[in-house]
Design an enzyme around this catalytic site. Structure first.
Site, PDB file in Angstrom:
ATOM      1  N   ASP A  47       0.827  -1.212   0.000  1.00 35.50           N
ATOM      2  CA  ASP A  47       0.000   0.000   0.000  1.00 35.50           C
ATOM      3  C   ASP A  47       0.864   1.266   0.000  1.00 35.50           C
ATOM      4  O   ASP A  47       1.993   1.261   0.498  1.00 35.50           O
ATOM      5  CB  ASP A  47      -0.917  -0.015   1.235  1.00 35.50           C
ATOM      6  CG  ASP A  47      -2.077   0.964   1.090  1.00 35.50           C
ATOM      7  OD1 ASP A  47      -2.328   1.439  -0.027  1.00 35.50           O
ATOM      8  OD2 ASP A  47      -2.728   1.253   2.114  1.00 35.50           O
ATOM      9  N   ASN A  95     -10.892  -2.343  -5.443  1.00 31.91           N
ATOM     10  CA  ASN A  95     -10.095  -1.460  -6.312  1.00 31.91           C
ATOM     11  C   ASN A  95     -10.731  -1.246  -7.686  1.00 31.91           C
ATOM     12  O   ASN A  95     -10.369  -0.308  -8.397  1.00 31.91           O
ATOM     13  CB  ASN A  95      -8.665  -1.989  -6.483  1.00 31.91           C
ATOM     14  CG  ASN A  95      -7.810  -1.855  -5.241  1.00 31.91           C
ATOM     15  OD1 ASN A  95      -6.910  -2.668  -4.997  1.00 31.91           O
ATOM     16  ND2 ASN A  95      -8.069  -0.835  -4.421  1.00 31.91           N
TER      17      ASN A  95
HETATM   18  C1  IPE Z   1      -5.528  -2.628  -0.249  1.00 30.00           C
HETATM   19  O1  IPE Z   1      -5.108  -1.330  -0.478  1.00 30.00           O
HETATM   20  C2  IPE Z   1      -5.548  -3.402  -1.529  1.00 30.00           C
HETATM   21  C3  IPE Z   1      -4.247  -3.646  -2.138  1.00 30.00           C
HETATM   22  C4  IPE Z   1      -3.096  -3.386  -1.600  1.00 30.00           C
HETATM   23  C5  IPE Z   1      -4.286  -4.272  -3.428  1.00 30.00           C
HETATM   24  P1  IPE Z   1      -6.171  -0.136  -0.623  1.00 30.00           P
HETATM   25  O2  IPE Z   1      -5.405   1.105  -0.762  1.00 30.00           O
HETATM   26  O3  IPE Z   1      -7.139  -0.443  -1.696  1.00 30.00           O
HETATM   27  O4  IPE Z   1      -6.905  -0.225   0.781  1.00 30.00           O
HETATM   28  P2  IPE Z   1      -7.865   0.802   1.530  1.00 30.00           P
HETATM   29  O5  IPE Z   1      -8.989   1.093   0.601  1.00 30.00           O
HETATM   30  O6  IPE Z   1      -7.084   2.032   1.843  1.00 30.00           O
HETATM   31  O7  IPE Z   1      -8.285   0.084   2.767  1.00 30.00           O
HETATM   32  C1  IPE Z   2      -1.434   0.300  -3.402  1.00 26.33           C
HETATM   33  O1  IPE Z   2      -1.220   1.675  -3.389  1.00 26.33           O
HETATM   34  C2  IPE Z   2      -1.712  -0.237  -4.789  1.00 26.33           C
HETATM   35  C3  IPE Z   2      -3.077  -0.724  -4.980  1.00 26.33           C
HETATM   36  C4  IPE Z   2      -4.016  -0.751  -4.085  1.00 26.33           C
HETATM   37  C5  IPE Z   2      -3.407  -1.233  -6.310  1.00 26.33           C
HETATM   38  P1  IPE Z   2      -2.420   2.706  -3.440  1.00 26.33           P
HETATM   39  O2  IPE Z   2      -2.755   2.974  -4.862  1.00 26.33           O
HETATM   40  O3  IPE Z   2      -3.547   2.230  -2.594  1.00 26.33           O
HETATM   41  O4  IPE Z   2      -1.753   3.990  -2.784  1.00 26.33           O
HETATM   42  P2  IPE Z   2      -2.418   4.996  -1.760  1.00 26.33           P
HETATM   43  O5  IPE Z   2      -2.960   4.187  -0.622  1.00 26.33           O
HETATM   44  O6  IPE Z   2      -3.489   5.728  -2.495  1.00 26.33           O
HETATM   45  O7  IPE Z   2      -1.296   5.882  -1.331  1.00 26.33           O
HETATM   46 MG    MG Z   3      -4.006   2.454  -0.664  1.00 21.47          MG
END
Ligand code: IPE
Ligand code: IPE
Ligand code: MG
Length: 276
Positions: A47, A95
């Site tokens: 994340d 996502n």
């Molecule tokens: C969790 O990350 C899913 C992945 C790492 C693929 P998100 O960024 O989607 O999670 P939330 O929505 O902040 O909980």
């Molecule tokens: C994790 O990074 C990747 C996926 C969930 C696909 P994020 O895209 O969630 O990054 P933040 O949480 O917005 O910083």
């Molecule tokens: Mg995230």
């Protein structure tokens, strides 16, 4: 210092990581790992790509692209210390609700990464695997994945599982459906359903449960990942964003894991090794 000792949710993100990763410190961390107590299965919620990009004045997609190096680092580190299963949360069911441009870019990045990396994965004995609602992925992703999975199916050094269009509740709903169908067909006796039956009907069947779950970016939540399987996992959080994740993070997480007492409901005296 590892983040596990203090609050991380609102940590200030500095350009430097919280885990040092000079070559000498890396070797020092690695040398402290007890090879006999390495977790068999480590799962990671990758994340913070978007926030990393923002911090660097870049588009979110640049953050995702920079996360690929971290995948390589995590996998190499896992292989080096003898972890057998590495499971990465790459794209959740939720996502799909992101802007279409980002979803499409993530799917393209997945295809490109698998295409670019598959030779090296194969040479390094990595077995590629995927869990999740793979039918919902674009055809090009599914095909590339399936080719990679088929090509590396005979490898035994480490299993790299990508969780794609995955969520634990999706998985649990499917498990319940499968159990109900088997009961209806008379091949499953409801009276005999136990924990092994449930584990065997999940997409992770055949894998040990993760002993260690890592999440980057300072968030301290599970976000619908492996809910059944992490019942007794040790959780390790770092404020560092995923694109900054390096081998040293994995080594530090494993070292912290090895310092914890896993009691499984018992008391300390029952699980502690006898003092000499
Ligand atoms: C969790 O990350 C899913 C992945 C790492 C693929 P998100 O960024 O989607 O999670 P939330 O929505 O902040 O909980
Ligand atoms: C994790 O990074 C990747 C996926 C969930 C696909 P994020 O895209 O969630 O990054 P933040 O949480 O917005 O910083
Ligand atoms: Mg995230």
């Amino acid at each position: 210092m590892p983040s596990t000792t203090g609050p991380v949710a609102n940590a200030e993100h500095l350009s430097a990581c919280t885990v040092p990763h000079s070559e000498s410190l890396l070797q020092e961390l690695k040398s402290r790992i007890d090879a006999d107590r390495v977790p068999r299965h480590v799962a990671i919620i990758m994340d913070g790509n978007g926030r990393w990009a923002k911090q660097h004045g870049e588009h979110r997609l640049v953050g995702h692209a920079n996360g690929v190096r971290s995948v390589r680092e995590a996998l190499t580190a896992a292989r080096e210390i003898g972890i057998s299963y590495l499971t990465l949360y790459a794209f959740s069911t939720e996502n799909w609700n992101r802007p279409t441009e980002e979803v499409n870019a993530l799917m393209d990045l997945l295809v490109k990464t698998v295409v670019d990396e598959i030779d090296e994965l194969h040479e390094n004995g990595v077995r590629l695997h995927a869990i999740g609602d793979l039918a919902s992925l674009p055809e090009s992703c599914r095909q590339t994945l399936q080719q990679g999975i088929a090509r590396t199916a005979g490898n035994t050094r480490i299993t790299l599982t990508l969780a794609l269009s995955y969520s634990a509740r999706w998985e649990i709903v499917n498990m319940v459906k499968a159990a109900a169908q088997q009961a209806q067909a008379g091949t499953l006796d409801p009276e005999r359903i136990d924990e092994n039956t449930v584990s065997g009907l999940l997409s992770t069947h055949g894998m040990p449960d993760p002993e260690l779950l890592i999440r980057t970016s300072g968030e301290q939540r599970i976000s619908n990942f492996l809910l059944w399987q992490i019942a007794y996992a040790e959780l390790w959080f770092t404020p560092d964003f995923w694109p900054d994740f390096r081998k040293s993070h994995l080594f530090q997480a494993v070292l912290d894991y090895q310092q914890r007492e896993r009691r499984f409901g018992r008391i300390s005296e029952q699980v502690a090794p006898p003092t000499p």
